[in-house]
Each structure stands twice: as C-alpha cells, then as structure tokens.
Motif scaffolding. Structure first.
Motif, mmCIF file in Angstrom:
data_model
loop_
_atom_site.group_PDB
_atom_site.id
_atom_site.type_symbol
_atom_site.label_atom_id
_atom_site.label_comp_id
_atom_site.label_asym_id
_atom_site.label_seq_id
_atom_site.Cartn_x
_atom_site.Cartn_y
_atom_site.Cartn_z
ATOM 1 N N MET A 1 52.966 24.482 2.203
ATOM 2 C CA MET A 1 52.979 25.199 2.977
ATOM 3 C C MET A 1 51.653 25.099 3.771
ATOM 4 O O MET A 1 51.391 24.949 5.187
ATOM 5 C CB MET A 1 52.373 26.734 3.169
ATOM 6 N N ILE B 1 58.852 35.294 11.076
ATOM 7 C CA ILE B 1 59.693 35.620 9.994
ATOM 8 C C ILE B 1 58.708 34.883 8.936
ATOM 9 O O ILE B 1 58.690 35.962 7.827
ATOM 10 C CB ILE B 1 61.118 35.055 10.015
ATOM 11 N N THR B 2 58.779 33.831 8.926
ATOM 12 C CA THR B 2 57.522 33.542 8.065
ATOM 13 C C THR B 2 56.062 33.874 7.452
ATOM 14 O O THR B 2 55.568 34.596 6.510
ATOM 15 C CB THR B 2 57.139 31.967 8.164
ATOM 16 N N LYS C 1 57.007 37.976 6.367
ATOM 17 C CA LYS C 1 57.073 37.927 5.682
ATOM 18 C C LYS C 1 56.757 37.126 4.092
ATOM 19 O O LYS C 1 57.020 38.028 3.437
ATOM 20 C CB LYS C 1 58.727 37.684 5.547
ATOM 21 N N ILE C 2 56.729 36.366 4.453
ATOM 22 C CA ILE C 2 56.374 35.539 3.377
ATOM 23 C C ILE C 2 54.955 34.837 3.488
ATOM 24 O O ILE C 2 53.997 35.408 1.970
ATOM 25 C CB ILE C 2 56.701 33.645 3.331
ATOM 26 N N LYS D 1 52.557 37.464 4.613
ATOM 27 C CA LYS D 1 52.004 38.925 4.743
ATOM 28 C C LYS D 1 51.304 39.128 6.224
ATOM 29 O O LYS D 1 49.956 39.850 5.616
ATOM 30 C CB LYS D 1 52.169 39.446 2.985
ATOM 31 N N ILE E 1 53.347 27.877 10.539
ATOM 32 C CA ILE E 1 52.422 28.210 9.224
ATOM 33 C C ILE E 1 51.252 27.928 9.183
ATOM 34 O O ILE E 1 50.387 28.126 8.238
ATOM 35 C CB ILE E 1 53.531 28.501 8.146
#
Lengths: 219, 252
Positions: B88, B111-112, B115-116, B118, B164
């Motif tokens: 990541m 979304i990342t 959801k991923i 947080k 990210i």
C-alpha cells in the motif's frame, strides 16, 4: 362456462394460490442467499469447500426436481427424517434452486474483468473485501436477468408439489375439475399463473433498468 | 534511503524469462521512466513491485521494507497481511484504467480510504474532492465511469491511486489506450504530479512525455536494463546503437 360457476371455484383456488405464493416466497428467501454460499464455496481456494459445493450443485442440477421431491418426502423418513408435505416441498425447492442460483452467480462473478481484481488488490483490498465491495455489487446487475428468468420457472415448478399432495393452486384446480367434471378450473388456474408471471416480468424490467443505471450515458 | 530498491530480480513465465537480474532504485521525489519495446519486461517489473506477480528470484524493498527477498536461492515473501501493508506504499495506474464501474467517480476515490483504510468519512470525502480537483474533474464527481472519456477515466484512476497516499506511484502505460488528444490531458496531470515531487515509476511509449517528465530514463530490452541516464543525456547524448535505433523510430 359461466361467471357464477367461476365465482364458486374462487375460494378453493385462492386458498391454493396462497400456498403456491408461500412456497414461491419461501423458496426465494432461502435459496437466493444459500446459492451465494455455494457459489463462494465452488470458487473457494480451499479444496474441500470447493468439492463439496461442486458435488452439491452437480447433484441438484443433475437430477429431476420431482425425484428430489419424492426422495425428501418419501425417502428421508427411512433414514429417520420425516417432514410434513409443505416443509418437505419448501426444503426440496430451496436446495434445488440454490444449486441453480449458485451456477448463475458463479458465471456472473467469473465474467467480471480481471482488471477489477487487480485494481482492488493494488489498493490493498483483501480477497474477501474485493468480493464484497467490488465483484459482488457488479455481479448483481449481470445476474438479474438470468435470476429473474429462473424465478419465472419457479412459479411454474411449484405445481410439481401436487405430486406429494400439497394443496397449491394446481391441486385446487384439479380437485374442482374432478368433482365437477368440468375443466373450467384448469383454465382459471392457467390465467392465474399467466397473471403472476406477467406481473413479475413487468417488475423485472424495472429492476433491470434500475441496476443498469451506471451503464448508461447520461449528461 | 531510496523509496524503491529492486535488486537482482528475475521473473520467469514457464520457460520465458520476462526479467533477467534487474536492479534499480528510485529515490524520494524522483520520476523515473522505463521505455523499451513491447514484451521487454517493463510492465512485468511494475507488476512485481505491486505484487500482481511474484518474482522468481531477487529482492524488492519498498521504503526499506522487504516485499520479497531471496536467500541462497529461496524466494521468501512475508505473510499476506504484511505484503498488503508494504504494497500500500505503492499505487498502480493501469493501461486499461480499471475503474470500478458500479461506483461514481467520487466513490471510486473514497472507497479505499473509507472501507479499507477506515479513515474518517468526512475527511476522506474532502480529500477525494481535492484529488478530483487536482486532476481537473471535480465536476464529474457524481458521474459513473462509463459516462467519461478514456482520458477522464484515467485521471480519475490517478486520483483513486493518490487517495491511498502512496510513497510511489506506478504508471503502467497510462496513455496507451488513449488517442493523442486524450493522451495530452493525462500526461499533463502526471507532469503536474512530478512537479509536486511525487515519486513515480512510469512505463511508457510516449518519448516526449518521458523526456519532459522523468528525471531518469531506463531502457529495457529482453528483460534487462541495457541503458540508462538522466533524461537530457539519454535522449540527446545516446551512444548505444540499439537505443539510438529505437529512439529514431519515434522521431517524426
């Protein structure tokens, strides 16, 4: 054939219809999610899960629904498992339709482009998160047409449970036909089946439109 | 410490050697372009760096942490969870964009983080809007990818990757699926990122773009790096006959 005769048939037919709809609804409520369980099993990376799921799907898609019905209603009591007619019918239909839905879902999941998995992976999604947030939501819009088609088949398949004496629509019509020596009840039953499938077809068209909204070019 | 260290990496697909003993480093803030003919292993290298492919031998360190190491011939990857954490620090932009078609542009970007990673929703949303603005698409936030041009989709994909907050951006032929006009809008965005000293490794066939954006150029051939140099040196002072021939093919 006259209207007042048809009116006298209606209470029994409506009672039968209620059973038909109950069987239909219960089958969908349980088989739609159960199908997903077998789909995930059949594409799992854990071999035992994969094999159990695939054998299950193979058996339930590979044998006649009527035979499964007889097996569960007449056969299982020999192994100490006895069901009433209606629960036996629901159980058989759920198991059978879950296998069909599992295959529809699997085809849908496997039709999603590999790039989607790759993009999710490079963003740090776990395989399960990829399924949940990326693959399954896209699969939904793809499997809606075949799933809808299958449920129309289900409406008609419910008539099979007449064979184990469940008092659904066809059974009610049959009773009236035998009693009155008049086939009007069959015609009325046919119209009722047609009406149900017609309403479903209409509803599904709307559903398909809703779920394909992101595929359209707008604005 | 370099952001990316690739040491003696090899990759085989069956009997085909896609990468042969590749070593390279990318320093923080650097933009490095990889060029070379199709099938020379450029994309395979990027795919090994972000763990879409497993190496057959060698070592890859991202921000000093080993994604993979090889000791006495045994290739060792850490646990899946650890791999995800290390990877990541990289973010990939694909040739085919690979946006999530069921999500709006804004949702593709959020979304990342939500959801991923947080992250706090409001923060993620604000950041996503800022990123869409950076790529010039704030007005397309609520559109679905299918409603956008290829160039716009690729810019959203860049925003999604930036969300990210990676240490290094990997671009795998980001403009190869685009016509020249759309190519320009994507390369402009990447140039803008390079100007902000975002670390990047770019595989490309756009020579002018490589020249203007990259600090350093690597030339791949048959799974090996056969030439490299600073951007100006590489293009204007090239001594290698093979590379000269390759470059002359692009001069109009």
């Amino acid at each position: 054939m006259n209207l007042s005769y048809i009116a006298t048939l209606m209470p029994a037919l409506m009672q039968g219809l209620a059973q038909t709809l109950k069987l239909f609804a219960l089958t969908l409520i349980f088989s739609l999610p159960l199908g997903l369980v077998f789909t995930l099993g059949s594409i799992s990376r854990v071999p035992p899960l994969r094999w159990v799921s695939r054998i299950y799907i193979w058996i339930f898609r590979g044998t006649p629904l009527m035979l499964q019905l007889f097996f569960i209603y007449y056969g299982l009591p020999f192994m100490g498992l006895t069901f009433d007619r209606f629960p036996a019918a629901v159980l058989t239909f759920v198991l059978n339709y879950a296998a069909y839905f599992a295959e529809i879902y699997r085809a849908g999941i496997q039709s999603i482009d590999r790039g989607q998995h790759e993009a999710a992976k490079t963003l740090g999604f776990t395989p399960w998160q990829t399924m949940r947030y990326i693959i399954i939501p896209q699969t939904v819009s793809r499997v809606i047409p075949p799933v809808c088609n299958e449920t129309i088949t289900l409406v008609k398949d419910t008539a099979l449970v007449t064979a184990i004496g469940v008092g659904e629509l066809l059974k009610a019509a049959q009773g009236a036909v035998n009693r009155d020596v008049n086939i009007t009840a069959y015609a009325v039953a046919a119209l009722i089946y047609l009406a149900i499938t017609f309403v479903m077809t209409m509803a599904y068209e709307r559903l398909e439109r809703y779920f394909s909204r992101h595929q359209k070019k707008e604005g | 410490m370099p952001i990316l260290q690739v040491e003696n990496v090899s990759k085989q697909f069956g009997s085909f050697e896609a990468l042969r003993d590749i070593s390279l480093t990318v320093e923080k803030g650097e933009a490095v372009a990889i060029i070379g003919s199709s099938g020379s292993g450029k994309s395979t290298l990027l795919r090994c760096v972000c763990n879409l492919e497993k190496v057959s031998a060698g070592q890859i360190l991202i921000d000093g942490e080993a994604l993979v190491s090889t000791q006495s011939g045994v290739v060792r990857y850490p646990k899946e969870k650890e791999i995800r954490r290390i990877c990541m620090k990289t973010a990939m932009v694909f040739q085919q964009f690979n946006l999530f078609p069921h999500l709006t542009c804004l949702e593709n970007v959020t979304i990342t983080p939500i959801k991923i990673l947080k992250q706090n929703k409001a923060e993620a949303l604000a950041n996503a809007k800022r990123l869409l603005q950076l790529v010039g698409l704030e007005d397309k936030a609520d559109s679905y990818p299918a409603m956008l041009s290829g160039g716009q989709q690729q810019r959203v994909a860049i925003a999604r990757a930036l969300a990210i907050n990676p240490d290094i951006m990997l671009f795998d032929e980001p403009t190869s699926a685009l016509d020249p006009e759309l190519t320009a809008e994507v390369t402009a965005v990447i140039a803008k990122l390079a100007a902000q000293d975002i670390t990047m490794l770019i595989v490309t066939h756009e020579m002018e773009f490589a020249r203007s954006v990259a600090d350093r150029i690597l030339f791949f051939e048959d799974g090996q790096i056969i030439g490299q140099g600073s951007s100006a040196d590489f293009f204007d002072n090239q001594q290698n006959e093979r590379i000269k021939r390759f470059l002359s093919g692009f001069q109009k």
